[in-house]
Scaffold this motif. Structure first.
Motif, short mmCIF file in Angstrom:
data_model
loop_
_atom_site.label_atom_id
_atom_site.label_comp_id
_atom_site.label_asym_id
_atom_site.label_seq_id
_atom_site.Cartn_x
_atom_site.Cartn_y
_atom_site.Cartn_z
N LYS A 200 74.65 33.15 24.32
CA LYS A 200 76.13 34.14 23.87
C LYS A 200 75.73 35.48 23.90
N THR A 201 75.68 35.93 25.09
CA THR A 201 74.77 37.37 25.16
C THR A 201 76.11 38.38 24.90
N GLU A 202 77.23 38.39 25.29
CA GLU A 202 78.19 39.19 24.74
C GLU A 202 78.68 39.11 23.60
N LEU A 203 78.51 38.04 22.84
CA LEU A 203 78.91 37.85 21.22
C LEU A 203 77.49 38.48 20.55
N SER A 204 76.37 38.20 21.03
CA SER A 204 75.36 39.05 20.34
C SER A 204 75.42 40.15 20.54
N LEU A 205 75.97 40.91 21.45
CA LEU A 205 75.82 42.47 21.50
C LEU A 205 76.92 42.71 20.68
N ASN A 206 77.99 42.01 20.23
CA ASN A 206 79.26 42.54 19.09
C ASN A 206 78.07 42.71 17.91
N TRP A 207 77.55 41.57 17.57
CA TRP A 207 76.83 41.41 16.23
C TRP A 207 75.76 42.57 16.16
N LEU A 208 74.86 42.86 17.13
CA LEU A 208 73.82 43.80 17.19
C LEU A 208 74.52 45.36 16.81
N GLN A 209 75.63 45.42 17.57
CA GLN A 209 76.38 46.91 17.44
C GLN A 209 76.90 46.96 15.83
N ARG A 210 76.99 45.85 15.35
CA ARG A 210 77.45 45.85 13.84
C ARG A 210 76.34 46.25 12.95
N ALA A 211 74.93 45.44 13.33
CA ALA A 211 73.85 45.69 12.75
C ALA A 211 73.52 47.16 12.86
N VAL A 212 73.15 47.64 13.82
CA VAL A 212 72.85 49.14 13.82
C VAL A 212 73.83 50.03 13.34
N SER A 213 75.05 49.82 13.26
CA SER A 213 75.95 50.74 12.78
C SER A 213 75.87 50.71 11.31
N LEU A 214 75.59 49.58 10.60
CA LEU A 214 75.22 49.44 9.16
C LEU A 214 73.89 50.14 8.71
N ASP A 215 72.88 49.86 9.71
CA ASP A 215 71.53 50.41 9.68
C ASP A 215 71.05 50.99 10.62
N ALA A 216 70.93 52.17 11.16
CA ALA A 216 70.58 52.82 12.29
C ALA A 216 68.93 52.99 12.26
N THR A 217 68.37 52.55 11.33
CA THR A 217 66.75 52.81 11.08
C THR A 217 65.99 51.56 11.59
N SER A 218 66.85 50.36 11.66
CA SER A 218 66.06 49.30 12.05
C SER A 218 65.53 49.23 13.64
N SER A 219 64.17 49.15 13.64
CA SER A 219 63.49 49.30 14.97
C SER A 219 63.81 47.86 15.69
N GLU A 220 63.69 46.94 15.06
CA GLU A 220 63.95 45.77 15.64
C GLU A 220 65.38 45.56 16.02
N ALA A 221 66.24 45.90 15.55
CA ALA A 221 67.40 45.69 15.90
C ALA A 221 67.71 46.36 17.47
N TRP A 222 67.42 47.78 17.27
CA TRP A 222 67.54 48.58 18.70
C TRP A 222 66.70 47.96 19.76
N TYR A 223 65.44 47.26 19.14
CA TYR A 223 64.77 46.68 20.53
C TYR A 223 65.65 45.38 21.17
N LEU A 224 65.99 44.82 20.31
CA LEU A 224 66.82 43.72 20.83
C LEU A 224 68.00 44.01 21.34
N LEU A 225 68.91 45.13 20.76
CA LEU A 225 69.92 45.81 21.47
C LEU A 225 69.67 46.24 22.99
N SER A 226 68.43 46.83 23.19
CA SER A 226 67.96 47.14 24.60
C SER A 226 68.02 46.17 25.46
N ARG A 227 67.26 44.79 24.97
CA ARG A 227 67.09 43.72 25.73
C ARG A 227 68.54 43.19 26.18
N ILE A 228 69.59 43.21 25.15
CA ILE A 228 70.86 42.66 25.43
C ILE A 228 71.69 43.31 26.42
N TYR A 229 71.28 44.97 26.58
CA TYR A 229 72.11 45.62 27.33
C TYR A 229 71.47 45.37 28.61
#
Length: 257
Positions: A200-229
Motif C-alpha cells: 500500500k505504497t500511497e498510504l505508506s507515503l501519507n504515514w511517512l509524511q506524518r512521521a517526518v513532520s513530527l520528527d524531522a531528525t529521523s534518518s530511517e524515516a527519510w531513507y524509507l521516504l526516499s524509497r517510497i518516492y
C-alpha cells in the motif's frame, strides 16, 4: 533546626523543582547540590531524582547514572530510580544490568507498565523475541484501559511483528499506537513500514509524511521516504529525501550518548 533554616531548605527544593520544570537543568543541579550540602535534607530522594533527571536531559549520562545509583543505595525501593537507571543501562548496551533494574522496579510496583515494556525491549535486544512479546503484551494489558495515552508497547510490538514478516498485525498494532498518540513519530514510521510491506505504497507515503513532520531528525524515516518516492516515480522528491537522510546519518555518531 530553626524555623528560618527550615524555610530556607524548603525554598531550595521548591526552587530546584521550578528550575527543572522550566528546563533550567544546570541551575536545578546546582540548587540540589547546595540543598544536599546543607546538612539537613528531608526530601533527599526527591532532590536526587531532580539532579539525576536533569543530568539525563542534559546528556550527562555518567552523572545521571551515578546519582541514580546513589539514590538507590539510600532508597532501594525507589521505583523511578530503578526504572531510569535501567533506561540508562539499556541505552549503553548493558542489557543484563538493565533487566535487573526493571525487575527491581516491578518488585516495588507490579503495575509498572513502563518497566514491563522496557523488559520487552531488553529481551528483544538479547534475541529472545518470544519473551519480548510476552512482556509487550503484559504492558498492553495494563495500559489498554487505564493509560490510554501510552502507546509505546503497541509500537514496540508492531516493530517486532514486522521483523517476523507479519505486516498486517504489525500495522494493526501501529494503528492503535497512532490512535493513542497522534504525535508519535515512531508509530507512524513503523506503520508506514508495514504498509509498504503490504504493497500500500500511497498510504505508506501519507504515514511517512506524518512521521517526518513530527520528527524531522529521523534518518530511517527519510531513507524509507526516499524509497517510497522512487516507487511512485517522484524522483526529484526521492533525491531530496535521500539527501536529507545522508545529512542526518552523517551527524548520528556525534548525537549518540
Amino acid at each position: 533546626m530553626s524555623s528560618q533554616c527550615r524555610i530556607g531548605v524548603v525554598f531550595q527544593m521548591a526552587l530546584a523543582q521550578a528550575q527543572f520544570s522550566g528546563g533550567q537543568f544546570d541551575e536545578a543541579i546546582r540548587t540540589v547540590e547546595r540543598y544536599l550540602a546543607s546538612g539537613d535534607h528531608p526530601d533527599e530522594a526527591a532532590a536526587l531524582k531532580i539532579k539525576a533527571n536533569a543530568a539525563y536531559l542534559l546528556g550527562q549520562f555518567g552523572l545521571a547514572k551515578d546519582t541514580f545509583i546513589q539514590l538507590l543505595d539510600r532508597h532501594p525501593a525507589d521505583e523511578e530510580g530503578a526504572y531510569m537507571l535501567g533506561r540508562i543501562y539499556y541505552q549503553e548496551g548493558y542489557i543484563d544490568l538493565a533487566i535487573g533494574q526493571f525487575e527491581r522496579a516491578l518488585k516495588t510496583n507490579p503495575g509498572s507498565y513502563k518497566a514491563l515494556d522496557n523488559l520487552g525491549l531488553c529481551y528483544r535486544a538479547q534475541g529472545d523475541d518470544e519473551k519480548a512479546t510476552r512482556y509487550f503484551l503484559s504492558a498492553i494489558k495494563l495500559v489498554e484501559k487505564d493509560h490510554p495515552e501510552y502507546e509505546w508497547p503497541y509500537t514496540n510490538l508492531a516493530d517486532l511483528l514486522l521483523s517476523h514478516g507479519d505486516a498486517q498485525r504489525a500495522f494493526d498494532a501501529a494503528s492503535k499506537a497512532a490512535n493513542r498518540n497522534p504525535m508519535s513519530a515512531r508509530s507512524f514510521y513503523v506503520g508506514a513500514k508495514a504498509l509498504d510491506r503490504l504493497g500500500k505504497t500511497e498510504l505508506s507515503l501519507n504515514w511517512l509524511q506524518r512521521a517526518v513532520s513530527l520528527d524531522a531528525t529521523s534518518s530511517e524515516a527519510w531513507y524509507l521516504l526516499s524509497r517510497i518516492y522512487r516507487k511512485l516515480q517522484q524522483n526529484e522528491k526521492a533525491e531530496e529525501a535521500q539527501q536529507k537522510f545522508r545529512e542526518l546519518k552523517a551527524k548520528e555518531p556525534a548525537r549518540r550518548r
